[in-house]
Scaffold this motif. Structure first.
Motif, PDB file in Angstrom:
ATOM      1  N   VAL A 150      34.744  24.356  64.544  1.00  0.00           N
ATOM      2  CA  VAL A 150      36.111  24.870  63.808  1.00  0.00           C
ATOM      3  C   VAL A 150      35.679  25.427  62.516  1.00  0.00           C
ATOM      4  CG1 VAL A 150      38.144  25.045  64.087  1.00  0.00           C
ATOM      5  CG2 VAL A 150      37.446  24.018  66.066  1.00  0.00           C
ATOM      6  N   VAL A 197      44.497  26.352  61.608  1.00  0.00           N
ATOM      7  CA  VAL A 197      43.124  26.489  62.994  1.00  0.00           C
ATOM      8  C   VAL A 197      42.848  25.211  63.536  1.00  0.00           C
ATOM      9  CG1 VAL A 197      41.303  27.130  64.084  1.00  0.00           C
ATOM     10  CG2 VAL A 197      43.161  29.185  62.423  1.00  0.00           C
ATOM     11  N   LEU A 198      42.145  24.465  62.660  1.00  0.00           N
ATOM     12  CA  LEU A 198      41.713  23.239  62.568  1.00  0.00           C
ATOM     13  C   LEU A 198      42.645  22.279  63.529  1.00  0.00           C
ATOM     14  CD1 LEU A 198      39.463  21.230  63.731  1.00  0.00           C
ATOM     15  CD2 LEU A 198      39.788  20.335  61.174  1.00  0.00           C
ATOM     16  N   ASP A 234      33.859  28.465  62.734  1.00  0.00           N
ATOM     17  CA  ASP A 234      34.229  29.817  63.220  1.00  0.00           C
ATOM     18  C   ASP A 234      34.649  30.016  61.646  1.00  0.00           C
ATOM     19  OD1 ASP A 234      32.075  29.325  65.339  1.00  0.00           O
ATOM     20  OD2 ASP A 234      34.160  28.402  66.144  1.00  0.00           O
ATOM     21  N   ARG A 278      45.825  23.437  64.737  1.00  0.00           N
ATOM     22  CA  ARG A 278      45.779  23.013  66.191  1.00  0.00           C
ATOM     23  C   ARG A 278      44.901  23.429  67.374  1.00  0.00           C
ATOM     24  NH1 ARG A 278      47.209  28.466  64.723  1.00  0.00           N
ATOM     25  NH2 ARG A 278      45.274  29.322  65.381  1.00  0.00           N
ATOM     26  N   ARG A 279      43.791  23.477  66.510  1.00  0.00           N
ATOM     27  CA  ARG A 279      42.929  23.281  67.907  1.00  0.00           C
ATOM     28  C   ARG A 279      42.614  21.502  68.226  1.00  0.00           C
ATOM     29  NH1 ARG A 279      38.667  27.393  67.922  1.00  0.00           N
ATOM     30  NH2 ARG A 279      39.611  28.683  67.849  1.00  0.00           N
ATOM     31  N   LEU A 280      42.646  20.916  66.711  1.00  0.00           N
ATOM     32  CA  LEU A 280      42.560  19.698  67.717  1.00  0.00           C
ATOM     33  C   LEU A 280      44.007  18.343  68.376  1.00  0.00           C
ATOM     34  CD1 LEU A 280      41.664  17.463  64.382  1.00  0.00           C
ATOM     35  CD2 LEU A 280      40.370  18.248  65.961  1.00  0.00           C
ATOM     36  N   ARG A 281      45.762  19.356  68.155  1.00  0.00           N
ATOM     37  CA  ARG A 281      46.506  19.000  69.115  1.00  0.00           C
ATOM     38  C   ARG A 281      46.405  19.591  70.667  1.00  0.00           C
ATOM     39  NH1 ARG A 281      50.974  21.135  64.897  1.00  0.00           N
ATOM     40  NH2 ARG A 281      50.936  18.689  64.006  1.00  0.00           N
ATOM     41  N   GLN A 282      46.153  21.071  70.552  1.00  0.00           N
ATOM     42  CA  GLN A 282      45.172  21.350  71.929  1.00  0.00           C
ATOM     43  C   GLN A 282      44.036  20.392  72.861  1.00  0.00           C
ATOM     44  OE1 GLN A 282      44.182  24.833  71.277  1.00  0.00           O
ATOM     45  NE2 GLN A 282      46.256  25.731  70.871  1.00  0.00           N
ATOM     46  N   GLU A 283      42.927  20.114  71.667  1.00  0.00           N
ATOM     47  CA  GLU A 283      41.977  19.304  72.097  1.00  0.00           C
ATOM     48  C   GLU A 283      42.361  17.858  72.441  1.00  0.00           C
ATOM     49  OE1 GLU A 283      38.204  21.588  70.374  1.00  0.00           O
ATOM     50  OE2 GLU A 283      38.982  22.619  70.597  1.00  0.00           O
ATOM     51  N   ARG A 327      34.059  17.747  66.120  1.00  0.00           N
ATOM     52  CA  ARG A 327      34.269  19.545  66.291  1.00  0.00           C
ATOM     53  C   ARG A 327      34.762  20.735  64.740  1.00  0.00           C
ATOM     54  NH1 ARG A 327      35.074  23.863  69.324  1.00  0.00           N
ATOM     55  NH2 ARG A 327      37.122  24.432  69.570  1.00  0.00           N
ATOM     56  N   CYS A 328      35.718  19.524  64.532  1.00  0.00           N
ATOM     57  CA  CYS A 328      36.120  19.881  63.018  1.00  0.00           C
ATOM     58  C   CYS A 328      34.933  20.848  62.553  1.00  0.00           C
ATOM     59  CB  CYS A 328      36.396  19.258  61.775  1.00  0.00           C
ATOM     60  SG  CYS A 328      37.462  18.270  62.287  1.00  0.00           S
TER      61      CYS A 328
END
Length: 138
Positions: free
Chosen positions: A43, A87-88, A46, A90-95, A39-40
């Protein structure tokens, strides 16, 4: 259309700029699993695209991730690094909220430091020798 040029071009520049970048979580606490590393990469790929840069290579271990990024001269590597980390995280905390929370120190995911090294087509010693061997004007 002809063959792809060896080096990217801008209006006034031909370049080949690459950076080897390493990010580590705070205190190298080791939050990365195989799924999270995959996933890293998604992200970070992108984010690189959004910055007009190219993620050429990516890999990660339990306690760090490594990138090889090709970037144009106008790109600020420090801004790219800050965006990649922000960004990473934030995304890891969300997912992966339950998993990531175990590895947070305070609310900080990343170490305040990252590693960046320039790299290119030729080894540094070859470039140094090439420059040293150029003829002086008469």
């Amino acid at each position: 259309m002809g063959p792809k040029p060896r080096y990217p071009q801008g209006r006034t520049v031909v370049y080949t700029l690459h950076a080897h970048v390493v990010f580590t979580p705070k205190y190298r606490r080791g939050p990365f699993t195989d799924d999270i590393v995959k996933r890293c990469e998604e992200v970070m790929r992108d984010v690189c695209t959004d910055f007009g840069t190219e993620l050429r290579e990516f890999n990660g271990e339990r306690d760090h991730v490594r990138l090889l990024v090709r970037y144009p001269p106008k790109a600020a590597l420090s801004r790219l690094a800050g965006s990649l980390e922000g960004v990473l995280a934030r995304r890891l905390r969300q997912e992966y909220p339950g998993h990531i929370r175990k590895y947070l120190w305070g609310e900080h995911f990343w170490s305040p430091f990252y590693f960046a090294a320039s790299c290119g087509d030729s080894p540094l010693a070859v470039v140094k020798q090439y420059i040293a061997n150029q003829k002086h004007p008469d």
